[in-house]
Design a protein around this motif. Structure first.
Motif, PDB file in Angstrom:
ATOM      1  N   PHE A 186       0.843  -1.181   0.000  1.00  0.00           N
ATOM      2  CA  PHE A 186       0.000   0.000   0.000  1.00  0.00           C
ATOM      3  C   PHE A 186       0.887   1.243   0.000  1.00  0.00           C
ATOM      4  CE2 PHE A 186      -3.754  -2.092   2.481  1.00  0.00           C
ATOM      5  CZ  PHE A 186      -4.191  -2.690   1.318  1.00  0.00           C
ATOM      6  N   GLU A 187       0.508   2.231  -0.798  1.00  0.00           N
ATOM      7  CA  GLU A 187       1.216   3.507  -0.820  1.00  0.00           C
ATOM      8  C   GLU A 187       0.391   4.650  -0.257  1.00  0.00           C
ATOM      9  OE1 GLU A 187       4.261   3.912  -1.304  1.00  0.00           O
ATOM     10  OE2 GLU A 187       4.907   2.113  -2.391  1.00  0.00           O
ATOM     11  N   VAL A 188      -0.885   4.391   0.011  1.00  0.00           N
ATOM     12  CA  VAL A 188      -1.746   5.470   0.496  1.00  0.00           C
ATOM     13  C   VAL A 188      -2.849   4.894   1.370  1.00  0.00           C
ATOM     14  CG1 VAL A 188      -3.195   5.381  -1.579  1.00  0.00           C
ATOM     15  CG2 VAL A 188      -3.187   7.446  -0.186  1.00  0.00           C
ATOM     16  N   ALA A 189      -3.213   5.665   2.383  1.00  0.00           N
ATOM     17  CA  ALA A 189      -4.374   5.361   3.212  1.00  0.00           C
ATOM     18  C   ALA A 189      -5.329   6.544   3.123  1.00  0.00           C
ATOM     19  CB  ALA A 189      -3.971   5.115   4.657  1.00  0.00           C
ATOM     20  N   GLU A 190      -6.590   6.261   2.858  1.00  0.00           N
ATOM     21  CA  GLU A 190      -7.604   7.318   2.803  1.00  0.00           C
ATOM     22  C   GLU A 190      -8.415   7.259   4.083  1.00  0.00           C
ATOM     23  OE1 GLU A 190     -11.442   8.271   0.025  1.00  0.00           O
ATOM     24  OE2 GLU A 190      -9.500   8.100  -0.990  1.00  0.00           O
ATOM     25  N   LEU A 191      -8.485   8.407   4.778  1.00  0.00           N
ATOM     26  CA  LEU A 191      -9.108   8.457   6.092  1.00  0.00           C
ATOM     27  C   LEU A 191      -9.938   9.725   6.232  1.00  0.00           C
ATOM     28  CD1 LEU A 191      -5.932   7.599   8.207  1.00  0.00           C
ATOM     29  CD2 LEU A 191      -7.875   6.063   7.849  1.00  0.00           C
ATOM     30  N   PRO A 192     -11.021   9.674   7.024  1.00  0.00           N
ATOM     31  CA  PRO A 192     -11.714  10.924   7.345  1.00  0.00           C
ATOM     32  C   PRO A 192     -10.827  11.741   8.267  1.00  0.00           C
ATOM     33  CG  PRO A 192     -12.609   9.125   8.659  1.00  0.00           C
ATOM     34  CD  PRO A 192     -11.626   8.512   7.706  1.00  0.00           C
ATOM     35  N   TYR A 193     -10.688  13.015   7.968  1.00  0.00           N
ATOM     36  CA  TYR A 193      -9.827  13.858   8.808  1.00  0.00           C
ATOM     37  C   TYR A 193     -10.420  15.250   8.878  1.00  0.00           C
ATOM     38  CZ  TYR A 193      -5.667  15.691  11.053  1.00  0.00           C
ATOM     39  OH  TYR A 193      -4.802  16.273  11.952  1.00  0.00           O
ATOM     40  N   ASN A 194     -10.862  15.616  10.080  1.00  0.00           N
ATOM     41  CA  ASN A 194     -11.505  16.900  10.288  1.00  0.00           C
ATOM     42  C   ASN A 194     -11.504  17.212  11.782  1.00  0.00           C
ATOM     43  OD1 ASN A 194     -13.961  15.576  11.434  1.00  0.00           O
ATOM     44  ND2 ASN A 194     -14.170  14.840   9.326  1.00  0.00           N
ATOM     45  N   LEU A 195     -12.091  18.290  12.159  1.00  0.00           N
ATOM     46  CA  LEU A 195     -12.033  18.735  13.553  1.00  0.00           C
ATOM     47  C   LEU A 195     -12.826  17.871  14.519  1.00  0.00           C
ATOM     48  CD1 LEU A 195     -12.105  22.607  13.107  1.00  0.00           C
ATOM     49  CD2 LEU A 195     -10.292  21.253  14.153  1.00  0.00           C
ATOM     50  N   VAL A 196     -13.652  16.967  14.020  1.00  0.00           N
ATOM     51  CA  VAL A 196     -14.336  16.034  14.917  1.00  0.00           C
ATOM     52  C   VAL A 196     -13.888  14.595  14.702  1.00  0.00           C
ATOM     53  CG1 VAL A 196     -16.350  17.499  15.274  1.00  0.00           C
ATOM     54  CG2 VAL A 196     -16.353  15.878  13.378  1.00  0.00           C
ATOM     55  N   GLN A 197     -13.048  14.354  13.699  1.00  0.00           N
ATOM     56  CA  GLN A 197     -12.475  13.025  13.459  1.00  0.00           C
ATOM     57  C   GLN A 197     -10.968  13.199  13.226  1.00  0.00           C
ATOM     58  OE1 GLN A 197     -15.285  12.248  10.172  1.00  0.00           O
ATOM     59  NE2 GLN A 197     -15.575  10.226  11.074  1.00  0.00           N
ATOM     60  N   SER A 198     -10.279  13.565  14.258  1.00  0.00           N
ATOM     61  CA  SER A 198      -8.869  13.936  14.105  1.00  0.00           C
ATOM     62  C   SER A 198      -7.904  12.911  14.667  1.00  0.00           C
ATOM     63  CB  SER A 198      -8.613  15.287  14.790  1.00  0.00           C
ATOM     64  OG  SER A 198      -8.972  15.223  16.163  1.00  0.00           O
ATOM     65  N   GLU A 199      -8.407  11.922  15.397  1.00  0.00           N
ATOM     66  CA  GLU A 199      -7.532  10.943  16.020  1.00  0.00           C
ATOM     67  C   GLU A 199      -7.603   9.633  15.244  1.00  0.00           C
ATOM     68  OE1 GLU A 199      -5.506  11.759  18.422  1.00  0.00           O
ATOM     69  OE2 GLU A 199      -6.336  13.783  18.461  1.00  0.00           O
ATOM     70  N   HIS A 200      -6.497   9.227  14.629  1.00  0.00           N
ATOM     71  CA  HIS A 200      -6.444   7.966  13.892  1.00  0.00           C
ATOM     72  C   HIS A 200      -5.254   7.150  14.389  1.00  0.00           C
ATOM     73  CE1 HIS A 200      -9.616   9.020  11.114  1.00  0.00           C
ATOM     74  NE2 HIS A 200      -9.044  10.185  10.894  1.00  0.00           N
ATOM     75  N   ASP A 201      -5.537   5.966  14.875  1.00  0.00           N
ATOM     76  CA  ASP A 201      -4.448   5.159  15.424  1.00  0.00           C
ATOM     77  C   ASP A 201      -3.493   4.656  14.349  1.00  0.00           C
ATOM     78  OD1 ASP A 201      -6.062   3.210  14.231  1.00  0.00           O
ATOM     79  OD2 ASP A 201      -6.292   2.003  16.056  1.00  0.00           O
ATOM     80  N   ALA A 202      -3.894   4.782  13.070  1.00  0.00           N
ATOM     81  CA  ALA A 202      -3.027   4.334  11.973  1.00  0.00           C
ATOM     82  C   ALA A 202      -1.927   5.348  11.635  1.00  0.00           C
ATOM     83  CB  ALA A 202      -3.861   4.041  10.727  1.00  0.00           C
ATOM     84  N   PHE A 203      -2.024   6.569  12.125  1.00  0.00           N
ATOM     85  CA  PHE A 203      -1.055   7.591  11.747  1.00  0.00           C
ATOM     86  C   PHE A 203       0.402   7.221  12.065  1.00  0.00           C
ATOM     87  CE2 PHE A 203      -3.835  11.668  11.343  1.00  0.00           C
ATOM     88  CZ  PHE A 203      -4.051  11.372   9.999  1.00  0.00           C
ATOM     89  N   PRO A 204       0.696   6.643  13.223  1.00  0.00           N
ATOM     90  CA  PRO A 204       2.097   6.271  13.467  1.00  0.00           C
ATOM     91  C   PRO A 204       2.649   5.280  12.439  1.00  0.00           C
ATOM     92  CG  PRO A 204       0.887   6.324  15.533  1.00  0.00           C
ATOM     93  CD  PRO A 204      -0.129   6.467  14.434  1.00  0.00           C
ATOM     94  N   ILE A 205       1.833   4.323  12.012  1.00  0.00           N
ATOM     95  CA  ILE A 205       2.269   3.363  10.994  1.00  0.00           C
ATOM     96  C   ILE A 205       2.453   4.070   9.661  1.00  0.00           C
ATOM     97  CG2 ILE A 205       1.645   1.252   9.741  1.00  0.00           C
ATOM     98  CD1 ILE A 205      -0.055   0.495  12.220  1.00  0.00           C
ATOM     99  N   ILE A 206       1.521   4.945   9.319  1.00  0.00           N
ATOM    100  CA  ILE A 206       1.600   5.703   8.067  1.00  0.00           C
ATOM    101  C   ILE A 206       2.900   6.494   8.002  1.00  0.00           C
ATOM    102  CG2 ILE A 206       0.588   7.695   6.877  1.00  0.00           C
ATOM    103  CD1 ILE A 206      -2.186   6.572   7.811  1.00  0.00           C
ATOM    104  N   ARG A 207       3.244   7.159   9.096  1.00  0.00           N
ATOM    105  CA  ARG A 207       4.478   7.958   9.115  1.00  0.00           C
ATOM    106  C   ARG A 207       5.712   7.059   9.052  1.00  0.00           C
ATOM    107  NH1 ARG A 207       1.514  10.560  13.519  1.00  0.00           N
ATOM    108  NH2 ARG A 207       0.517  12.466  12.743  1.00  0.00           N
ATOM    109  N   ARG A 208       5.704   5.993   9.825  1.00  0.00           N
ATOM    110  CA  ARG A 208       6.865   5.099   9.844  1.00  0.00           C
ATOM    111  C   ARG A 208       7.117   4.461   8.485  1.00  0.00           C
ATOM    112  NH1 ARG A 208       5.135   0.645  13.024  1.00  0.00           N
ATOM    113  NH2 ARG A 208       4.809  -0.477  11.068  1.00  0.00           N
ATOM    114  N   GLU A 209       6.045   4.076   7.779  1.00  0.00           N
ATOM    115  CA  GLU A 209       6.175   3.392   6.500  1.00  0.00           C
ATOM    116  C   GLU A 209       6.259   4.345   5.312  1.00  0.00           C
ATOM    117  OE1 GLU A 209       6.620   0.161   6.209  1.00  0.00           O
ATOM    118  OE2 GLU A 209       6.401  -0.198   8.366  1.00  0.00           O
TER     119      GLU A 209
END
Length: 333
Positions: A186-209
Motif C-alpha cells: 500500500f502507498e496510500v491510506a484514505e481516512l476521514p480527517y476533520n475537527l471532529v475526526q482527528s484521532e487515527h491510530d493508523a497515523f504512526p504506521i503511516i508515518r513510519r512506512e
C-alpha cells in the motif's frame, strides 16, 4: 502545490476532488462544470468508488431503513464513475487526471480484478492511477487481499494501491503481508480527517512506512458548517445527511456539536469564515498528502482555494488543541 504519494512515484495535487456527490446530490451537467472548474484551477486528483451512485443511495435507504423514496438527482447505479467516464470522453482529459477508485469488498484475486475491470469500463479508461480497498474485509486474509492488489498492479490495471478506512491493526497486517511476500505494498491510506475526526491510530504506521494520506470530509460532510442541529427531523432536504441519514449516527453527539460552536466562535473572532478555519486546520497537518474536497458547487471549490492560500495563525492551532479540555460554556463566550 503538489506532493509525492508515498514511494509510488506519483505526484498528486494538494487538493483533490471528492466525487461522491455525482448523480446523487448534483446532476451530470453540474458535475461536468465542477470538474471543468477543478481542473482549470489546478486540481488534478479525482476520487471516486464503485459504491458511489444515486442508485446505491436509494437502495441503501430502502434496504437498511425501509424508506422507499427519492432524494437523489438520479437513480443511476455507479453514477459517479459513469459521469467521470463520460466527462473524460467529452473533454479528452484522462491523461491530465490522477484517478482514484475503490473496490467495496476484497474476497479473491478474481473478484478484485473483475471489480476493477467493471470500474474501468464505467470510467472509460484502461487503468486507474490509485486503486483502494474501500474498507477492511475480515472475510479475506491479509495475504489474499495483498495478493489481489499485487496482481492488478502487475497487469497494469492500476499504477499503485492502498486502503480506505483501515485502523492500525488492519493496516499493520497489510504492511506485514506485503513485506513477507515481497510484493506490491500500500502507498496510500484514505481516512476521514476533520475537527471532529482527528484521532487515527493508523497515523504512526503511516508515518513510519512513508505512506501518503488522502484526507476526506475536511468539513465532516458539511457538519462543521453549522447548518445542522441535534434535531434529526430538521435536517435540510437534499443535504448529505438527508440522502445518507447514517451520517447523523457518526457526527450527532454533544461533543461534536460543542466543537462546532467553538469553531464558529474562533472563526468569528479571527474574522475568517468557519469553513476556511476548519479546512485550514486540516491543511496544517503535513501527514495529509491530499485533502479531498467533496464539493457540490464551484463556490465550494473556490472556498477551498481561498483556504489553501490562508495564513493559518499558530495561535489558532493552539486554541483548537485545547478544545477538549475547554468547558462547555466556552462555546458561547
Amino acid at each position: 502545490m503538489t506532493n509525492s504519494l508515498g514511494q509510488s512515484g506519483l505526484t498528486v495535487s494538494r487538493l483533490g476532488l471528492g466525487c461522491t456527490t455525482f448523480g446523487r446530490e448534483i446532476t451530470e451537467e453540474q458535475a461536468f462544470a465542477l470538474m471543468d472548474y477543478a481542473l482549470d484551477h489546478g486540481i488534478t486528483l479525482f476520487d471516486t468508488a464503485e459504491a458511489y451512485g444515486g442508485g446505491q443511495a436509494r437502495a441503501y435507504r430502502r434496504d437498511r431503513l425501509g424508506l422507499d423514496d427519492t432524494r437523489e438527482v438520479s437513480g443511476e447505479m455507479h453514477s459517479s464513475e459513469k459521469i467521470i467516464g463520460r466527462w473524460f470522453k467529452a473533454r479528452n482529459t484522462r491523461d491530465r487526471i490522477t484517478l482514484v477508485t475503490k473496490v467495496t469488498k476484497h474476497v479473491s484475486r478474481e473478484h478484485v480484478r473483475n471489480a476493477l475491470e467493471a470500474s474501468l469500463a464505467r470510467l472509460q479508461t484502461d487503468h486507474v492511477d490509485v486503486y483502494l480497498y474501500h474498507s477492511h474485509d475480515a472475510t479475506a486474509t491479509d495475504d489474499e487481499a495483498m495478493s489481489a492488489m499485487d496482481a492488478v498492479v502487475r497487469t497494469g490495471l492500476a499504477r499503485t494501491v492502498g486502503c480506505s478506512n483501515y485502523n492500525a491493526a488492519q493496516l499493520q497486517g497489510a504492511v506485514d503481508s506485503a513485506r513477507r511476500a515481497g510484493g506490491t505494498r500500500f502507498e496510500v491510506a484514505e481516512l476521514p480527517y476533520n475537527l471532529v475526526q482527528s484521532e487515527h491510530d493508523a497515523f504512526p504506521i503511516i508515518r513510519r512506512e512513508g505512506l501518503g494520506v488522502f484526507g476526506y470530509s475536511p468539513l465532516a460532510a458539511g457538519f462543521l458548517t453549522g447548518k445542522y442541529t441535534p434535531d434529526r427531523t430538521a435536517v435540510p432536504k437534499g443535504t448529505r445527511f438527508d440522502v445518507i441519514p447514517a451520517h447523523a449516527d457518526i457526527y450527532f453527539n454533544d461533543r461534536n456539536f460543542r466543537r462546532v460552536a467553538l469553531l464558529h466562535a474562533l472563526a468569528d473572532r479571527a474574522g475568517v469564515p468557519a469553513q476556511q478555519m476548519a479546512m485550514g486546520w486540516v491543511l496544517q497537518n503535513p501527514t495529509v498528502t491530499t485533502v479531498l474536497v467533496g464539493a457540490r458547487t464551484e463556490a465550494h471549490l473556490a472556498n477551498a482555494f481561498a483556504t489553501d492560500a490562508l495564513h493559518f495563525d499558530p495561535a489558532w492551532l493552539r486554541e483548537i488543541a485545547a478544545w477538549d479540555s475547554a468547558t462547555p460554556s466556552a462555546a458561547s463566550s
